[in-house]
Write an enzyme that holds these catalytic residues in place. Structure first.
Site, mmCIF file in Angstrom:
data_model
loop_
_atom_site.group_PDB
_atom_site.id
_atom_site.type_symbol
_atom_site.label_atom_id
_atom_site.label_comp_id
_atom_site.label_asym_id
_atom_site.label_seq_id
_atom_site.Cartn_x
_atom_site.Cartn_y
_atom_site.Cartn_z
ATOM 1 N N ASP A 1 0.148 2.041 -0.283
ATOM 2 C CA ASP A 1 1.099 1.657 -1.329
ATOM 3 C C ASP A 1 0.369 1.022 -2.515
ATOM 4 O OD1 ASP A 1 3.977 1.325 -2.005
ATOM 5 O OD2 ASP A 1 3.465 -0.807 -1.996
ATOM 6 N N GLU B 1 -0.581 5.892 -3.394
ATOM 7 C CA GLU B 1 0.504 5.977 -4.374
ATOM 8 C C GLU B 1 0.041 5.453 -5.725
ATOM 9 O OE1 GLU B 1 4.630 3.783 -5.665
ATOM 10 O OE2 GLU B 1 3.015 2.807 -4.555
#
Length: 521
Positions: free
Chosen positions: A228, A252
Site C-alpha cells: 500500500d 500501489e
C-alpha cells in the site's frame, strides 16, 4: 562408525532436499510465473463469514461486518470456479478501532482477531495451495492507524512496536497542492489522511519493517505481497523491503503518469497499472474515442517494456480505492454490464496480470469508498451473467496457452474500420474485438486488419458464442469481418482449437484393397 557416517549423510541429504524444495517453491512464484496467474481481490471482512451466514452490513458505517479467514476458505470453490488461481487478501495485522479494511495497523506482530487466528490464516493459505491458488497479502509500511480521539499528535503509546515519537515523521499533512505539484518531500514525510507517518530513516523502524515482512511471508507461506501507499516512501526503502520479503511484490502508486508510476516498479518489482486504469475507464465507462485508447495502450506497452516490466503489472477495472465500474457517474449512466464485459476482456487477455475485484461477478455497483466495499454474503450466484463470463474468459486464456503459448506473445493492436468505437488486438492466434457501443447497440459489421505476422487462412470461432456453430469467420487478404451484436465483445480463436478436424481414415489393408477391385483374397 559406518552406521554413524550413514546417518550423518542421510541428515545432510535431507537438509539439501529441503533447501532444494524451498528454492523450487520460490522459483515457482517468480514474477514470470505470476505473469500467468489471474488474481481475485477480496476485502476479507466483506467476503464470507465463518458459518456462511448473511448478517446485515452497512457500508456507510465503516465497521466490521463479519468476514473471516474461515469464511474465505469455505468459499474457495466459488473463486476457483471462475478460473482464478490467485487471491489478494486484506492486510492481516491487528488494527485500530474500525479498521475492517486492514490498513490501520496497531500491532504488526499480531493477527487481526476479527478475521481469525494465526492458525486459521495458515489453514486458509494451505487450502489455497492445495487448490493451486496463490495468496497475495496486502501490507502497509507507510503509516499506522489513526490515533485515539483526543490523543496528542506525539502520543504513540498505543502502537506496537512503533510507540515513540522518533519512530514517526513530525506532524504535517499532505495537501492537495502537494499532489498537484508532486511535492515529493511532503508526500514522503507528511501524513496521508492524518494517519501517523512512519519514519523509515529511523534505524529501528527500517530494520523492524524489513524483518517483519520477512517473517510474515515465511510464517504464513504467502506467495506475493501487494504494498500500500508506495509513492509515500522513498524508493530505496522499497527496494530493501521487497528484497526482505523474498516473493513477488507489486505496489500501489495511484498516479496515471507512466513515467512517474513505472519508475517505482524498478524498486518494488511491479506496480498496479494505474496508467492503464484511467484510459481503460475513459474508453469503456465514459465511451471516449477508442482510437485514442489504442494509441495509449501501445504507449504504455512500450513504457512498461522499457522498465523490463511488460506482463507483470497487475491491471484492473476497479478496486477498493476506486468506484466500481458499474457506478453511475457524472451524468453518464455506466452501469452497463456489456461495457463492463468489454473492459474485463481487455484486462483478462492483455499483457499484464489481471485482477478482478470481488463482487464484480455479481454486478455490484458501489461508488466511492466505503460504498464500493459491499458484503458479498449470500450472493454467491454461480449462474450469474458476469460469473459465467469470467468462466469463459479464463477458459479462453487456458485454451490459448494450451494451443499457442499465449503468455509468450504480446498483444498487437489491429486497425479497424470503426476506430472510434472498436478496439481490436491479436495475441498469438487469438483475436479480441472489444467495443464501447453499449448493450443497446444495433448489429455492426467490423472489418479488422490483422498484423502481417498473423497466420493466414484461419477460420475463427467465437468463444463467447456457440463454438460448435457451423458458420466460421475466415481470414481473407489479411482481414476478417466480424459481426458485433448488442455491443458484446468477441474472442475469436482458430476453429481447430475448439473443433478438431476429423482424423483421416486409415489406409485400406491389402486384402480390403484387392476385394475392392473384385479380386478374391
Amino acid at each position: 562408525q559406518l552406521c554413524s557416517c550413514s546417518t550423518t549423510m542421510s541428515t545432510t541429504a535431507l537438509h539439501a532436499l529441503l533447501l532444494l524444495s524451498l528454492l523450487s517453491c520460490s522459483s515457482a512464484r517468480s514474477s514470470s510465473e505470476w505473469a500467468k496467474r489471474s488474481i481475485y481481490q477480496v476485502v476479507t471482512d466483506r467476503f464470507a463469514t465463518s458459518d456462511l451466514s448473511s448478517p446485515a452490513c452497512d457500508t456507510a458505517a465503516g465497521k466490521y461486518c463479519g468476514g473471516t479467514f474461515q469464511g474465505l476458505q469455505g468459499k474457495l470453490d466459488y473463486v476457483k470456479g471462475m478460473g482464478f488461481n490467485a487471491i489478494w487478501i486484506s492486510p492481516v495485522v491487528e488494527n485500530t478501532d474500525n479498521g475492517y479494511h486492514g490498513y490501520w495497523a496497531k500491532n504488526i506482530f499480531s493477527i487481526n482477531s476479527h478475521f481469525g487466528t494465526a492458525a486459521e490464516l495458515k489453514s486458509l493459505v494451505k487450502a489455497c495451495h492445495d487448490a493451486d491458488i496463490w495468496v497475495m497479502v496486502d501490507v502497509v509500511a507507510n503509516h499506522v492507524g489513526p490515533q485515539s480521539p483526543g490523543a496528542a499528535t506525539n502520543d504513540f503509546s498505543s502502537y506496537m512496536p512503533f510507540n515513540s515519537p522518533d519512530h514517526f515523521h513530525s506532524f504535517c499533512e499532505i495537501s492537495q497542492n502537494d499532489w498537484d505539484t508532486m511535492n515529493q518531500y511532503d508526500i514522503e514525510h507528511c501524513r496521508l489522511a492524518n494517519l501517523p507517518d512512519l519514519n523509515q530513516d529511523n534505524d529501528f523502524v527500517r530494520t523492524t519493517l524489513k524483518k517483519w515482512i520477512q517473517n510474515l511471508v515465511e510464517e504464513f507461506g504467502f506467495d506475493g505481497i501487494r504494498i500500500d501507499t508506495v509513492a509515500e516512501v522513498d524508493k530505496q526503502f522499497w527496494a530493501e523491503f521487497a528484497e526482505a520479503a523474498g516473493v513477488f511484490a507489486t505496489g500501489e502508486v495511484l498516479n496515471g503518469d507512466p513515467t512517474y508510476t513505472y519508475a517505482y516498479a524498478d524498486s518494488v518489482g511491479s506496480v498496479l497499472d494505474y496508467p492503464l486504469f484511467f484510459p481503460l475507464r475513459d474508453a469503456f465507462m465514459d465511451r471516449s474515442d477508442m482510437h485514442t485508447f489504442s494509441s495509449k495502450l501501445d504507449e504504455l506497452s512500450t513504457a512498461a517494456a522499457s522498465h523490463g516490466k511488460q506482463g507483470i503489472l497487475p491491471a484492473f477495472v476497479d478496486n477498493h480505492d476506486n468506484r466500481r465500474f458499474l457506478c453511475h457517474t457524472a451524468g453518464v449512466q455506466s452501469n452497463d454490464w456489456t461495457l463492463l464485459k468489454n473492459a474485463l476482456a481487455v484486462v483478462l487477455l492483455g499483457k499484464h496480470i489481471p485482477v478482478v475485484y470481488y463482487g464484480t461477478e455479481q454486478g455490484f455497483t458501489g461508488c466511492d469508498d466505503p460504498s464500493n466495499r459491499e458484503a458479498l454474503f449470500g450472493k454467491y450466484d454461480t449462474s450469474s451473467l458476469l460469473y459465467s463470463f469470467l468462466v469463459h474468459m479464463h477458459a479462453a486464456r487456458t485454451m490459448a496457452e494450451d494451443h499457442a503459448s499465449f503468455f509468450d506473445h504480446s498483444p498487437v493492436t489491429c486497425v479497424t474500420d470503426s476506430p472510434s468505437s472498436v478496439f481490436a488486438a491479436s495475441r498469438g492466434s487469438m483475436l479480441l474485438v472489444a467495443n464501447n457501443f453499449g448493450s443497446d447497440a444495433q448489429e455492426h459489421e467490423v472489418v479488422v486488419q490483422l498484423p502481417p505476422s498473423f497466420p493466414a487462412h484461419v477460420t475463427f470461432v467465437d468463444l463467447l458464442g456457440d463454438p460448435s456453430a457451423s458458420e466460421g469467420l475466415s481470414v481473407e487478404n489479411g482481414k476478417v469481418t466480424v459481426r458485433v451484436s448488442n455491443g458484446q465483445p468477441r474472442v475469436l480463436v482458430p476453429r481447430d482449437w475448439v473443433i478438431p478436424p476429423s482424423p483421416p481414415l486409415p489406409p485400406p489393408s491389402a486384402s480390403v484393397g484387392m476385394q475392392g477391385r473384385g479380386v478374391v483374397a
